[in-house]
Write a protein that holds these residues in place. Structure first.
Motif, PDB file in Angstrom:
ATOM      1  N   LEU A 195       0.869  -1.175   0.000  1.00  0.00           N
ATOM      2  CA  LEU A 195       0.000   0.000   0.000  1.00  0.00           C
ATOM      3  C   LEU A 195       0.904   1.222   0.000  1.00  0.00           C
ATOM      4  O   LEU A 195       1.710   1.398   0.913  1.00  0.00           O
ATOM      5  N   ASN A 196       0.797   2.037  -1.020  1.00  0.00           N
ATOM      6  CA  ASN A 196       1.556   3.290  -1.081  1.00  0.00           C
ATOM      7  C   ASN A 196       3.052   3.052  -0.876  1.00  0.00           C
ATOM      8  O   ASN A 196       3.701   3.728  -0.083  1.00  0.00           O
ATOM      9  N   HIS A 197       3.592   2.052  -1.561  1.00  0.00           N
ATOM     10  CA  HIS A 197       5.020   1.720  -1.514  1.00  0.00           C
ATOM     11  C   HIS A 197       5.460   1.166  -0.162  1.00  0.00           C
ATOM     12  O   HIS A 197       6.652   1.104   0.121  1.00  0.00           O
ATOM     13  N   ILE A 198       4.500   0.789   0.674  1.00  0.00           N
ATOM     14  CA  ILE A 198       4.792   0.167   1.964  1.00  0.00           C
ATOM     15  C   ILE A 198       4.339  -1.282   1.903  1.00  0.00           C
ATOM     16  O   ILE A 198       3.192  -1.563   1.544  1.00  0.00           O
ATOM     17  N   ALA A 199       5.239  -2.196   2.214  1.00  0.00           N
ATOM     18  CA  ALA A 199       4.909  -3.622   2.192  1.00  0.00           C
ATOM     19  C   ALA A 199       4.374  -4.053   3.548  1.00  0.00           C
ATOM     20  O   ALA A 199       4.872  -3.616   4.597  1.00  0.00           O
ATOM     21  N   PHE A 200       3.365  -4.929   3.530  1.00  0.00           N
ATOM     22  CA  PHE A 200       2.803  -5.498   4.752  1.00  0.00           C
ATOM     23  C   PHE A 200       3.050  -7.004   4.743  1.00  0.00           C
ATOM     24  O   PHE A 200       2.582  -7.714   3.843  1.00  0.00           O
ATOM     25  N   ASP A 208      13.434  -4.625  -3.873  1.00  0.00           N
ATOM     26  CA  ASP A 208      12.416  -3.958  -4.688  1.00  0.00           C
ATOM     27  C   ASP A 208      12.486  -2.460  -4.426  1.00  0.00           C
ATOM     28  O   ASP A 208      12.091  -1.979  -3.359  1.00  0.00           O
ATOM     29  N   ASP A 209      12.955  -1.698  -5.406  1.00  0.00           N
ATOM     30  CA  ASP A 209      13.107  -0.250  -5.227  1.00  0.00           C
ATOM     31  C   ASP A 209      11.776   0.472  -5.093  1.00  0.00           C
ATOM     32  O   ASP A 209      11.741   1.632  -4.682  1.00  0.00           O
ATOM     33  N   ASP A 210      10.692  -0.198  -5.449  1.00  0.00           N
ATOM     34  CA  ASP A 210       9.370   0.427  -5.339  1.00  0.00           C
ATOM     35  C   ASP A 210       8.825   0.338  -3.920  1.00  0.00           C
ATOM     36  O   ASP A 210       7.837   0.987  -3.601  1.00  0.00           O
ATOM     37  N   ILE A 211       9.468  -0.471  -3.061  1.00  0.00           N
ATOM     38  CA  ILE A 211       9.058  -0.610  -1.664  1.00  0.00           C
ATOM     39  C   ILE A 211      10.016   0.197  -0.805  1.00  0.00           C
ATOM     40  O   ILE A 211      11.234   0.019  -0.878  1.00  0.00           O
ATOM     41  N   VAL A 232      -5.465   3.234  10.405  1.00  0.00           N
ATOM     42  CA  VAL A 232      -4.099   3.673  10.143  1.00  0.00           C
ATOM     43  C   VAL A 232      -3.751   3.618   8.654  1.00  0.00           C
ATOM     44  O   VAL A 232      -2.952   4.420   8.165  1.00  0.00           O
ATOM     45  N   GLU A 233      -4.351   2.694   7.923  1.00  0.00           N
ATOM     46  CA  GLU A 233      -3.992   2.581   6.515  1.00  0.00           C
ATOM     47  C   GLU A 233      -4.363   3.831   5.727  1.00  0.00           C
ATOM     48  O   GLU A 233      -3.672   4.199   4.775  1.00  0.00           O
ATOM     49  N   GLN A 234      -5.438   4.483   6.109  1.00  0.00           N
ATOM     50  CA  GLN A 234      -5.797   5.736   5.451  1.00  0.00           C
ATOM     51  C   GLN A 234      -4.700   6.774   5.669  1.00  0.00           C
ATOM     52  O   GLN A 234      -4.326   7.505   4.739  1.00  0.00           O
ATOM     53  N   ARG A 235      -4.176   6.833   6.880  1.00  0.00           N
ATOM     54  CA  ARG A 235      -3.115   7.794   7.166  1.00  0.00           C
ATOM     55  C   ARG A 235      -1.816   7.399   6.478  1.00  0.00           C
ATOM     56  O   ARG A 235      -1.063   8.258   6.008  1.00  0.00           O
ATOM     57  N   LEU A 236      -1.528   6.110   6.413  1.00  0.00           N
ATOM     58  CA  LEU A 236      -0.338   5.657   5.693  1.00  0.00           C
ATOM     59  C   LEU A 236      -0.435   5.995   4.210  1.00  0.00           C
ATOM     60  O   LEU A 236       0.561   6.344   3.567  1.00  0.00           O
ATOM     61  N   ASN A 237      -1.630   5.906   3.683  1.00  0.00           N
ATOM     62  CA  ASN A 237      -1.830   6.184   2.261  1.00  0.00           C
ATOM     63  C   ASN A 237      -1.629   7.665   1.937  1.00  0.00           C
ATOM     64  O   ASN A 237      -1.395   8.027   0.779  1.00  0.00           O
ATOM     65  N   ARG A 247       6.915   7.694  -1.714  1.00  0.00           N
ATOM     66  CA  ARG A 247       7.907   7.601  -2.790  1.00  0.00           C
ATOM     67  C   ARG A 247       8.900   8.746  -2.701  1.00  0.00           C
ATOM     68  O   ARG A 247      10.103   8.557  -2.917  1.00  0.00           O
ATOM     69  N   ALA A 248       8.413   9.923  -2.363  1.00  0.00           N
ATOM     70  CA  ALA A 248       9.304  11.079  -2.269  1.00  0.00           C
ATOM     71  C   ALA A 248      10.274  10.951  -1.104  1.00  0.00           C
ATOM     72  O   ALA A 248      11.354  11.544  -1.123  1.00  0.00           O
ATOM     73  N   LEU A 249       9.882  10.169  -0.088  1.00  0.00           N
ATOM     74  CA  LEU A 249      10.726  10.008   1.098  1.00  0.00           C
ATOM     75  C   LEU A 249      11.667   8.810   0.999  1.00  0.00           C
ATOM     76  O   LEU A 249      12.433   8.538   1.928  1.00  0.00           O
ATOM     77  N   ALA A 250      11.625   8.093  -0.103  1.00  0.00           N
ATOM     78  CA  ALA A 250      12.511   6.944  -0.288  1.00  0.00           C
ATOM     79  C   ALA A 250      13.964   7.380  -0.149  1.00  0.00           C
ATOM     80  O   ALA A 250      14.383   8.373  -0.730  1.00  0.00           O
ATOM     81  N   GLY A 251      14.706   6.655   0.663  1.00  0.00           N
ATOM     82  CA  GLY A 251      16.107   7.002   0.873  1.00  0.00           C
ATOM     83  C   GLY A 251      16.319   8.008   1.981  1.00  0.00           C
ATOM     84  O   GLY A 251      17.456   8.231   2.419  1.00  0.00           O
ATOM     85  N   GLN A 252      15.249   8.661   2.467  1.00  0.00           N
ATOM     86  CA  GLN A 252      15.348   9.597   3.590  1.00  0.00           C
ATOM     87  C   GLN A 252      14.822   8.877   4.839  1.00  0.00           C
ATOM     88  O   GLN A 252      13.709   9.114   5.289  1.00  0.00           O
TER      89      GLN A 252
END
Length: 411
Positions: A42-47, A77-80, A224-229, A234-239
């Motif tokens: 969900l939104n580049h976050i794996a569960f 996976d760079d998308d996660i 919580v999933e609504q807030r995670l979404n 993606r913009a925070l990847a690597g930060q």
């Protein structure tokens, strides 16, 4: 039992790992309804979701393999950008490891024991060293192997429903899955109390004991999933720090706080009796003297009840493992995470093969007569030589199953 995928094998190049699908990496259930480990994004976050309700998500070897495979998939996976490990059931995150399976007829003895714990510890270690933020939801029962999954996470979330413990000495085992390392985050007296007695901690207790980063109301998890979404993941990847802060904000709308912590009220008693230099027999003697001196009055009721419960644990759990656990916990304060896992694996193999573990499992998990016949059967009868034997490795250093734990490719 099939061999698990390598979590930390320097001979497996990253290019090969990324080309493997999860289906190739892990045993697959006959149908989705049979899956004990669920996976989605969900939104580049794996569960990674534990789903073995009949066993309160106790980890069998197949589950360990599947979680490890999914974690490796997320690594490459760079998308996660982050991973959440949680439970599909209300009663537990994870009640521990399904170690009874190792004692069932048809198991391959030492080989199965080594394979199970090698794979479990490598999985736990991978979480400690995972390059992307890992969040673990320790809602409801979280014990033993469940703590192994949780304690390496970047964000460990407890709730007011959490029941957290390392109860291994009760069944003739040592607190493992990295416990000789992660219990050392608390003051030594508190560590010895938690490790020797296997006391069950609440969510607020876990925060006080540095076993959870935050305790939130269970209701925080409902939406919580609504807030995670809504996170710009993606913009925070690597930060890492910014992403972790965003994940924390999504889960922690409000905090339960630590005012309800029972162990905080008991801290003075724990510090008085569980001194670093005190052997288990000395701890028992100290508790006994204090109990004799307390008046039978309402003002002392809580302390008396605490002492009585503590004495029951120390006198009824495996005497050998009480002594061995004390020494292992003290050693763990001086050694690396990698060496903690190596130390624990040696103790575990010895106690399963020649110690109290089989009798503890029989008495508490199989026959359930709650009357284990420990050998020896008292704390006083355990000799220093007996303790030293269990602390000595069954392998030479280069032959240890975890010898390469910590190689650069494993970080």
């Amino acid at each position: 039992m099939s061999v698990s995928p390598r979590i930390a094998d320097s001979t497996t190049p990253a290019s090969q790992a990324t080309s493997q699908t999860a289906a190739q990496l892990a045993p697959q259930p006959a149908s989705a309804a049979d899956a004990t480990v669920l996976f989605r994004t969900l939104n580049h976050i794996a569960f990674i979701t534990l789903n073995r309700p009949a066993a309160l998500n106790a980890l069998d070897h197949a589950m360990i393999e599947q979680i490890a495979a999914r974690l490796e998939q997320c690594r490459h996976d760079d998308d996660i950008v982050a991973v959440v490990i949680n439970s599909a059931i209300e009663k537990a995150f994870c009640a521990g490891g399904d170690v009874r399976a190792l004692l069932r007829p048809g198991s391959d003895g030492r080989a199965d024991i080594e394979r199970y714990f090698n794979d479990e510890y490598r999985l736990d270690y991978a979480i400690h060293r995972f390059p992307k933020p890992v969040v673990v939801i320790m809602d409801a029962i979280t014990m033993g192997g469940g703590m192994g999954l949780a304690q390496g996470a970047a964000l460990r979330i407890a709730t007011e429903r959490s029941r957290i413990a390392m109860p291994e000495t009760k069944i003739g085992m040592v607190p493992d899955v990295g416990a000789t390392h992660f219990l050392a985050a608390m003051p030594v007296e508190l560590e010895l109390y938690v490790g020797l007695t296997g006391v069950t901690l609440s969510g607020p207790d876990a925060v006080v004991c540095a076993l959870a980063d935050v305790c939130v109301p269970h209701t925080n998890l409902s939406d919580v999933e609504q807030r995670l979404n809504n996170i710009d993941a993606r913009a925070l990847a690597g930060q890492r720090d910014a992403l972790l802060a965003a994940l924390r904000e999504a889960y922690v709308r409000t905090e339960a706080g630590t005012d309800a912590s029972v162990i905080e009220r008991q801290r003075g008693w724990i510090t008085e009796h569980f001194k670093r230099e005190a052997a288990p027999t000395s701890i028992v003697a100290s508790l006994g003297r204090t109990l004799e001196g307390l008046e039978d009055a309402e003002a002392t009721r809580e302390e008396r009840e605490w002492i009585e419960a503590t004495l029951t644990a120390l006198k009824s759990y495996s005497p050998t493992m009480i002594h061995v656990t004390r020494e292992a916990l003290l050693r763990g304060r001086e050694i690396t995470l990698e060496d903690s896992f190596r130390l624990e694996m040696g103790i575990v193999v010895r106690t399963i093969e020649e110690g109290d573990f089989r009798e503890g499992v029989r008495a508490h998990l199989i026959d359930k007569d709650r009357a284990p016949k420990w050998k020896p059967d008292t704390l006083e009868a355990v000799t220093p030589e007996h303790v030293a034997h269990f602390l000595s490795s069954p392998w030479s250093s280069d032959a240890h199953p975890l010898a390469n734990l910590g190689d650069d490719a494993q970080r």
